[in-house]
Design a protein around this motif. Sequence first.
Motif, PDB file in Angstrom:
ATOM      1  N   LEU A   4       0.834  -1.192   0.000  1.00 35.21           N
ATOM      2  CA  LEU A   4       0.000   0.000   0.000  1.00 35.21           C
ATOM      3  C   LEU A   4       0.865   1.236   0.000  1.00 35.21           C
ATOM      4  N   LEU A   5       0.349   2.276  -0.599  1.00 37.96           N
ATOM      5  CA  LEU A   5       1.006   3.571  -0.594  1.00 37.96           C
ATOM      6  C   LEU A   5       0.005   4.576  -0.079  1.00 37.96           C
ATOM      7  N   LEU A   6       0.405   5.375   0.874  1.00 39.40           N
ATOM      8  CA  LEU A   6      -0.440   6.443   1.376  1.00 39.40           C
ATOM      9  C   LEU A   6       0.050   7.754   0.797  1.00 39.40           C
ATOM     10  N   ILE A   7      -0.845   8.487   0.165  1.00 45.07           N
ATOM     11  CA  ILE A   7      -0.519   9.835  -0.282  1.00 45.07           C
ATOM     12  C   ILE A   7      -1.177  10.757   0.721  1.00 45.07           C
ATOM     13  N   ILE A   8      -0.367  11.561   1.367  1.00 46.26           N
ATOM     14  CA  ILE A   8      -0.836  12.352   2.499  1.00 46.26           C
ATOM     15  C   ILE A   8      -0.882  13.822   2.132  1.00 46.26           C
ATOM     16  N   ASN A  15      -1.555  15.770  10.662  1.00 51.85           N
ATOM     17  CA  ASN A  15      -0.676  15.278   9.614  1.00 51.85           C
ATOM     18  C   ASN A  15      -0.793  13.763   9.490  1.00 51.85           C
ATOM     19  N   GLY A  16      -0.897  13.267   8.251  1.00 50.28           N
ATOM     20  CA  GLY A  16      -1.025  11.835   8.012  1.00 50.28           C
ATOM     21  C   GLY A  16       0.141  11.043   8.553  1.00 50.28           C
ATOM     22  N   ASN A  17       1.363  11.598   8.486  1.00 50.45           N
ATOM     23  CA  ASN A  17       2.518  10.906   9.051  1.00 50.45           C
ATOM     24  C   ASN A  17       2.360  10.746  10.553  1.00 50.45           C
ATOM     25  N   ASN A  18       1.836  11.779  11.213  1.00 51.91           N
ATOM     26  CA  ASN A  18       1.602  11.685  12.660  1.00 51.91           C
ATOM     27  C   ASN A  18       0.553  10.620  12.975  1.00 51.91           C
ATOM     28  N   LEU A  19      -0.478  10.516  12.125  1.00 50.92           N
ATOM     29  CA  LEU A  19      -1.494   9.488  12.339  1.00 50.92           C
ATOM     30  C   LEU A  19      -0.884   8.100  12.244  1.00 50.92           C
ATOM     31  N   LEU A  20      -0.045   7.895  11.251  1.00 50.41           N
ATOM     32  CA  LEU A  20       0.593   6.580  11.106  1.00 50.41           C
ATOM     33  C   LEU A  20       1.549   6.287  12.250  1.00 50.41           C
ATOM     34  N   VAL A  46      -7.695   7.943  11.265  1.00 50.67           N
ATOM     35  CA  VAL A  46      -7.185   7.607   9.934  1.00 50.67           C
ATOM     36  C   VAL A  46      -8.346   7.491   8.954  1.00 50.67           C
ATOM     37  N   GLU A  47      -9.403   6.807   9.339  1.00 47.69           N
ATOM     38  CA  GLU A  47     -10.562   6.639   8.463  1.00 47.69           C
ATOM     39  C   GLU A  47     -11.218   7.991   8.162  1.00 47.69           C
ATOM     40  N   GLU A  48     -11.329   8.866   9.166  1.00 54.52           N
ATOM     41  CA  GLU A  48     -11.900  10.194   8.925  1.00 54.52           C
ATOM     42  C   GLU A  48     -11.021  11.002   7.966  1.00 54.52           C
ATOM     43  N   ALA A  49      -9.712  10.896   8.106  1.00 52.72           N
ATOM     44  CA  ALA A  49      -8.795  11.594   7.200  1.00 52.72           C
ATOM     45  C   ALA A  49      -8.936  11.037   5.782  1.00 52.72           C
ATOM     46  N   ARG A  50      -9.132   9.735   5.657  1.00 56.36           N
ATOM     47  CA  ARG A  50      -9.332   9.124   4.342  1.00 56.36           C
ATOM     48  C   ARG A  50     -10.639   9.606   3.711  1.00 56.36           C
ATOM     49  N   GLN A  51     -11.696   9.684   4.511  1.00 56.76           N
ATOM     50  CA  GLN A  51     -12.983  10.157   3.992  1.00 56.76           C
ATOM     51  C   GLN A  51     -12.910  11.614   3.542  1.00 56.76           C
ATOM     52  N   ARG A  52     -12.107  12.427   4.236  1.00 64.36           N
ATOM     53  CA  ARG A  52     -11.925  13.841   3.848  1.00 64.36           C
ATOM     54  C   ARG A  52     -10.947  13.975   2.677  1.00 64.36           C
ATOM     55  N   LYS A  53     -10.345  12.838   2.298  1.00 66.58           N
ATOM     56  CA  LYS A  53      -9.329  12.798   1.244  1.00 66.58           C
ATOM     57  C   LYS A  53      -8.050  13.532   1.645  1.00 66.58           C
ATOM     58  N   ASP A  54      -7.795  13.595   2.964  1.00 70.44           N
ATOM     59  CA  ASP A  54      -6.527  14.117   3.458  1.00 70.44           C
ATOM     60  C   ASP A  54      -5.428  13.085   3.256  1.00 70.44           C
TER      61      ASP A  54
END
Length: 160
Positions: A4-8, A15-20, A46-54
């Motif tokens: 998987l690749l996360l684009i943050i 911040n997505g890196n902080n979430l991970l 993480v799921e909320e950030a994904r839904q917001r497309k963050d």
Amino acid sequence: MLTLLLIIAAPAQENGNNLLQSLASCRAIADNNERLACYDRVSKAVEEARQRKDIVVLDREQVQKTKRSLFGFSLPSIKLFGDGKDDDSLKQLVGTMRASAAQPGGLIRFTLDDGGVWETTEQSMNRLREGDVVTIKPGSLGSYIATAPGRRAVRVRRLR
């Protein structure tokens, strides 16, 4: 194996890196209930950030498909699709010709089965036929070279 690749593209406060990193740090919690609560809290964020497309999650197949669709375009040197260490780089594009049209000056514009539109930059090969297999490889100084069975190689550029 799933890759998987996360684009943050998250705002600084989330911040997505902080979430991970938070998700990874949950593993270090010894108490089962606290560890589960940590996983629940962070996975919800993480799921909320994904839904917001963050953040966007792509698998290896999606990354390769995107790289293929961008082959031939000049792009900035960024590591948008990972650092490339675990990925086979796209060294050539092979496609089936769907349409071609003669252009002024003896040039040929053609469309491959992936939707990519290319044009010769020099008077070239005989007109391609629908169904011809075309191989496009990087040439020198940022150019690209197209070949087809029974035709001489010719320089091309990607239009779309």
